[in-house]
Write an enzyme that holds these catalytic residues in place. Structure first.
Site, PDB file in Angstrom:
ATOM      1  N   GLY A 163       0.831  -1.187   0.000  1.00 24.00           N
ATOM      2  CA  GLY A 163       0.000   0.000   0.000  1.00 24.00           C
ATOM      3  C   GLY A 163       0.866   1.238   0.000  1.00 24.00           C
ATOM      4  O   GLY A 163       2.052   1.196   0.332  1.00 24.00           O
ATOM      5  N   GLU A 222       0.410   5.395   1.227  1.00 20.15           N
ATOM      6  CA  GLU A 222      -0.471   6.189   2.061  1.00 20.15           C
ATOM      7  C   GLU A 222      -0.836   7.543   1.481  1.00 20.15           C
ATOM      8  O   GLU A 222      -0.982   8.533   2.226  1.00 20.15           O
ATOM      9  CB  GLU A 222       0.184   6.386   3.427  1.00 20.15           C
ATOM     10  CG  GLU A 222       1.500   7.165   3.403  1.00 20.15           C
ATOM     11  CD  GLU A 222       2.750   6.310   3.238  1.00 20.15           C
ATOM     12  OE1 GLU A 222       3.845   6.793   3.540  1.00 20.15           O
ATOM     13  OE2 GLU A 222       2.619   5.158   2.791  1.00 20.15           O
ATOM     14  N   ASN A 223      -1.018   7.647   0.186  1.00 21.01           N
ATOM     15  CA  ASN A 223      -1.381   8.926  -0.409  1.00 21.01           C
ATOM     16  C   ASN A 223      -2.621   9.487   0.290  1.00 21.01           C
ATOM     17  O   ASN A 223      -3.632   8.808   0.395  1.00 21.01           O
ATOM     18  CB  ASN A 223      -1.644   8.750  -1.906  1.00 21.01           C
ATOM     19  CG  ASN A 223      -0.447   8.172  -2.619  1.00 21.01           C
ATOM     20  OD1 ASN A 223       0.658   8.648  -2.492  1.00 21.01           O
ATOM     21  ND2 ASN A 223      -0.671   7.098  -3.363  1.00 21.01           N
ATOM     22  N   HIS A 273      -2.451  -0.152   8.502  1.00 16.85           N
ATOM     23  CA  HIS A 273      -1.133   0.473   8.377  1.00 16.85           C
ATOM     24  C   HIS A 273      -1.225   1.771   7.578  1.00 16.85           C
ATOM     25  O   HIS A 273      -0.736   2.825   8.017  1.00 16.85           O
ATOM     26  CB  HIS A 273      -0.162  -0.507   7.705  1.00 16.85           C
ATOM     27  CG  HIS A 273       1.244   0.006   7.622  1.00 16.85           C
ATOM     28  ND1 HIS A 273       2.196  -0.259   8.570  1.00 16.85           N
ATOM     29  CD2 HIS A 273       1.851   0.787   6.690  1.00 16.85           C
ATOM     30  CE1 HIS A 273       3.333   0.319   8.241  1.00 16.85           C
ATOM     31  NE2 HIS A 273       3.148   0.966   7.097  1.00 16.85           N
ATOM     32  N   GLU A 274      -1.848   1.706   6.403  1.00 18.75           N
ATOM     33  CA  GLU A 274      -1.920   2.903   5.563  1.00 18.75           C
ATOM     34  C   GLU A 274      -2.779   3.985   6.211  1.00 18.75           C
ATOM     35  O   GLU A 274      -2.486   5.181   6.096  1.00 18.75           O
ATOM     36  CB  GLU A 274      -2.441   2.547   4.170  1.00 18.75           C
ATOM     37  CG  GLU A 274      -1.652   1.455   3.446  1.00 18.75           C
ATOM     38  CD  GLU A 274      -0.151   1.687   3.407  1.00 18.75           C
ATOM     39  OE1 GLU A 274       0.292   2.855   3.439  1.00 18.75           O
ATOM     40  OE2 GLU A 274       0.596   0.692   3.373  1.00 18.75           O
ATOM     41  N   HIS A 322      -0.861   5.946   8.746  1.00 20.66           N
ATOM     42  CA  HIS A 322      -0.001   6.965   8.142  1.00 20.66           C
ATOM     43  C   HIS A 322      -0.676   8.330   8.081  1.00 20.66           C
ATOM     44  O   HIS A 322       0.006   9.349   7.926  1.00 20.66           O
ATOM     45  CB  HIS A 322       0.405   6.543   6.730  1.00 20.66           C
ATOM     46  CG  HIS A 322       1.692   5.791   6.657  1.00 20.66           C
ATOM     47  ND1 HIS A 322       2.875   6.285   7.156  1.00 20.66           N
ATOM     48  CD2 HIS A 322       1.988   4.573   6.119  1.00 20.66           C
ATOM     49  CE1 HIS A 322       3.846   5.414   6.936  1.00 20.66           C
ATOM     50  NE2 HIS A 322       3.332   4.357   6.310  1.00 20.66           N
ATOM     51  N   GLU A 380       7.686   5.117   9.469  1.00 22.35           N
ATOM     52  CA  GLU A 380       7.260   3.714   9.412  1.00 22.35           C
ATOM     53  C   GLU A 380       7.244   3.008  10.762  1.00 22.35           C
ATOM     54  O   GLU A 380       6.402   2.145  11.003  1.00 22.35           O
ATOM     55  CB  GLU A 380       8.131   2.948   8.414  1.00 22.35           C
ATOM     56  CG  GLU A 380       7.982   3.436   6.976  1.00 22.35           C
ATOM     57  CD  GLU A 380       6.573   3.269   6.413  1.00 22.35           C
ATOM     58  OE1 GLU A 380       5.721   2.641   7.063  1.00 22.35           O
ATOM     59  OE2 GLU A 380       6.327   3.774   5.305  1.00 22.35           O
ATOM     60  N   ASP A 435      15.542   4.630  -1.070  1.00 17.62           N
ATOM     61  CA  ASP A 435      14.831   3.348  -1.041  1.00 17.62           C
ATOM     62  C   ASP A 435      15.627   2.274  -0.317  1.00 17.62           C
ATOM     63  O   ASP A 435      15.062   1.290   0.156  1.00 17.62           O
ATOM     64  CB  ASP A 435      14.526   2.883  -2.472  1.00 17.62           C
ATOM     65  CG  ASP A 435      13.051   3.033  -2.810  1.00 17.62           C
ATOM     66  OD1 ASP A 435      12.292   3.495  -1.938  1.00 17.62           O
ATOM     67  OD2 ASP A 435      12.666   2.694  -3.939  1.00 17.62           O
ATOM     68  N   TYR A 445      10.672  -0.213  10.095  1.00 21.90           N
ATOM     69  CA  TYR A 445       9.311  -0.613  10.455  1.00 21.90           C
ATOM     70  C   TYR A 445       9.250  -1.291  11.824  1.00 21.90           C
ATOM     71  O   TYR A 445       8.531  -0.844  12.725  1.00 21.90           O
ATOM     72  CB  TYR A 445       8.760  -1.582   9.407  1.00 21.90           C
ATOM     73  CG  TYR A 445       8.443  -0.961   8.067  1.00 21.90           C
ATOM     74  CD1 TYR A 445       7.137  -0.673   7.697  1.00 21.90           C
ATOM     75  CD2 TYR A 445       9.456  -0.681   7.155  1.00 21.90           C
ATOM     76  CE1 TYR A 445       6.835  -0.126   6.465  1.00 21.90           C
ATOM     77  CE2 TYR A 445       9.167  -0.120   5.921  1.00 21.90           C
ATOM     78  CZ  TYR A 445       7.862   0.155   5.571  1.00 21.90           C
ATOM     79  OH  TYR A 445       7.577   0.708   4.345  1.00 21.90           O
ATOM     80  N   ARG A 458       4.214  -7.031  -6.701  1.00 26.48           N
ATOM     81  CA  ARG A 458       4.493  -6.508  -5.366  1.00 26.48           C
ATOM     82  C   ARG A 458       5.921  -6.854  -4.965  1.00 26.48           C
ATOM     83  O   ARG A 458       6.286  -8.031  -4.880  1.00 26.48           O
ATOM     84  CB  ARG A 458       3.490  -7.072  -4.365  1.00 26.48           C
ATOM     85  CG  ARG A 458       3.588  -6.459  -2.983  1.00 26.48           C
ATOM     86  CD  ARG A 458       2.450  -6.961  -2.109  1.00 26.48           C
ATOM     87  NE  ARG A 458       2.617  -6.528  -0.726  1.00 26.48           N
ATOM     88  CZ  ARG A 458       1.809  -6.873   0.264  1.00 26.48           C
ATOM     89  NH1 ARG A 458       0.756  -7.651   0.016  1.00 26.48           N
ATOM     90  NH2 ARG A 458       2.015  -6.438   1.497  1.00 26.48           N
TER      91      ARG A 458
END
Length: 619
Positions: free
Chosen positions: A284, A286-287, A310-311, A314, A333, A390, A398, A571
């Protein structure tokens, strides 16, 4: 962003170019941005762009509103692979003098624009490259409906600059508006106020009145339908998927209520979710107002909805209070993973959330074992200057981050901790923060000069030192103890069919598979598969762990399932685990390359760049 282990062993063992950070080591400027927001900062973005599926291009004008803090005569922006046609100053209505710097690996090219002391805005006419790293253009065959094309963006971490000229760092926040033109038979959505029906002329208007960092800029265009699932929430997806998605995500409104009860009001108006085509590289993203989600969470039994928790979390940790630079990624995170578990505890009970917590601890221990407990990359506070941010996406940010917060909770008591964390979100709403600012807030609001208590918390060990601290919380799930008992029965000769597995959730099964002995024989794999049908599982999490086992045991009956899985979804979390397992043998490496040759064109660049490294793929 949903957790996914990024590092290959080779990348992980690279030494960072710094000694352990100190609390006073605050970076004045974002090492991943050319911008100088201390001089001139962008406060609002207006986009007027058209989406061209034939040319795989977004083109139009980005108008940036400026706050010139120092009377500077230049504004510095981030771009990467953008074609800049012209720049106009507003209100002067004059053509600006501008320059693109030389390309810098990862960062792109600095756009420097000369401005006057009265300049309020710069209007940049530009176009994206067909290979823009943030954009994934899907042919109809790559979608669920198979009839119309699809586009989605992925701006995190520093990819917004590949589709919008901006100050592309998490420490810069701006509001935005947009006018987006798309083919009239397609719906456009953004991380903003959104439509629920097609526009007759293909023109859509958007507003995001809460200030956000550039990595939360998002756009999706395709054959998309909408279903409401609550008074503040709904689901978007392709028409053939939307009803399944709406059923799967029906508990979203309960999650919103649980989150608000914990840490205060949701401040983004609506919380909608779009389930994207399978090539979306993350679980996911989180926009704000529009979480992007992978279809791999649609297990058919609502067993993977913790990703939504989770999202949603955020919306407080990350979107509301943002890491100031990617060196402070754990502030996004780690806080969110902790908050996710608290939401799931609220709606599903402590036994359920403790399974999540123990799985996270297991993953963290595996990651630290792989990276080495003296590796600088296992610190929470990182120094990513000169490296792709990244590379900071791992179980460290996390799970080590979440366990640090759990340690703080257990040290002060839940009531005091929740009051503290609510205060952190309220006091820092719509701002960005460094690790050092959090530590200062912790000392002021929780420690309050108690030296002995501060020593007990081991802040330095958790944040600035590698490995796992001595104060790591002890997590022992009662549910997993039941699973372990069944594993022991099987190891002693009980047939799988007689094991007591009724009512097991995804998390029970994941623990079961991970608790099985290493080096299972083919006969044992056959026996387990016949009883539990792992090879044909529709649950992506369970299937991934089983396929890892199948590769390790040379269980060839799973080969077709493995290839189908690797070629039908993108993914990165799943791809990385399976390709990394394949390359451990010469035969597996050959199989991996053969599968990847077919699958690579369907993956997002975020995923393909990772798998390229694992396979040594020549682009």
């Amino acid at each position: 962003m949903n957790r996914t282990l990024f590092f290959t062993v080779a990348a992980a063992t690279m030494a960072l170019s710094c000694s352990p950070s100190s609390r006073t080591d605050v970076t004045a400027r974002d090492p991943h941005s050319f911008a100088r927001p201390d001089e001139v900062v962008v406060t609002h973005l207006h986009l007027d762009v058209a989406v061209d599926f034939d040319r795989h291009q977004i083109a139009g004008t980005a108008t940036l509103t400026l706050n010139n803090k120092t009377g500077a005569r230049k504004v510095h922006l981030d771009t990467r692979d953008l074609e800049i046609a012209s720049v106009t100053l507003v209100p002067e209505s004059t053509v600006a003098v501008w320059k693109l710097g030389e390309p810098v690996p990862l960062l792109g090219r600095e756009l420097t624009i000369e401005i006057g002391t009265s300049t309020k805005q710069v209007a940049i006419k530009y176009a994206t490259s067909p290979s823009a790293a943030a954009l994934q253009w899907l042919e109809p065959a790559q979608t669920a409906g198979k009839k119309k094309p699809f586009l989605f963006t992925q701006s995190q971490a520093i990819l917004a600059r590949t589709w919008v000229p901006c100050q592309d760092g998490p420490g810069v926040r701006m509001t935005y508006s947009a006018r987006v033109t798309v083919p009239p038979d397609l719906l456009a959505l953004m991380s903003a106020s959104n439509p629920t029906e097609l526009s007759k002329d293909g023109v859509y208007a958007f507003r995001m009145d809460q200030p956000i960092p550039s990595y939360l800029l998002a756009l999706a265009v395709g054959d998309i339908a909408f279903r409401p699932i609550g008074k503040h929430s709904g689901v978007y997806a392709e028409p053939t998927v939307v009803d399944k998605a709406a059923w799967e995500l029906a508990d979203t409104e309960r999650m919103i209520d649980a989150a608000e009860a914990l840490y205060g009001p949701y401040r983004w108006d609506r919380y909608d979710i779009i389930v994207l085509p399978p090539s979306f590289p993350f679980g996911g993203m989180e926009n704000p107002r529009l979480t992007f989600a992978t279809p791999t969470i649609l297990a058919g039994d609502r067993s993977l909805v913790s990703l939504v928790a989770h999202e949603l979390a955020h919306s407080w940790s990350g979107n509301l209070v943002t890491n100031a630079t990617w060196n402070d990624f754990w502030l996004n995170e780690g806080f969110t993973t902790y908050f996710e578990n608290r939401i799931m505890e609220s709606i599903s009970g402590r036994p359920y959330s403790e399974m999540l917590a123990q799985l996270s601890l297991q993953d963290l221990r595996s990651t630290v074992a792989e990276l080495g407990d003296t590796s600088a990359i296992t610190r929470l506070k990182l120094d990513m200057a000169g490296r792709d941010p990244d590379e900071g996406v791992s179980d460290i940010a996390y799970n080590k981050g979440a366990l640090f917060l759990r340690h703080l909770e257990e040290s002060v008591g839940r009531e005091a901790w929740d009051q503290f964390l609510r205060g952190w979100f309220d006091s820092n709403a719509f701002t960005s923060a460094t690790t050092e600012e959090f530590v200062t807030y912790l000392q002021k609001r929780l420690i309050k000069g108690d030296v002995a208590f501060e020593q007990k918390l081991e802040i330095d060990a958790w944040i600035y030192k590698p490995g796992l601290p001595a104060s790591l919380p002890v997590i022992a799930s009662e549910e997993f103890a039941k699973v372990d008992a069944e594993v022991e029965k099987w190891k002693k000769g009980e047939k799988p069919e007689v094991l007591v597995v009724k009512g097991w959730t995804t998390h029970h099964w994941l623990h079961f598979l991970k608790a099985l002995p290493q080096g299972l024989s083919v006969d044992q794999m056959v026996e387990l598969d016949k009883a539990f049908r792992f090879t044909t599982s529709g649950n992506s999490e369970i299937l991934t762990v089983w396929l890892q086992r199948a590769i390790q045991s040379s269980y060839r009956k799973a080969d077709a399932s493995l290839e189908k899985f690797l070629t039908s979804q993108g993914r990165r979390k799943f791809l990385k685990l399976l390709y990394a397992e394949l390359v451990k043998s010469p035969e597996g490496l050959a199989r991996a390359k053969a599968i990847y040759a077919k699958a690579r064109p369907t993956y997002h660049s975020v995923s393909s760049s990772t798998i390229d490294g694992i396979l040594g793929w020549e682009k």
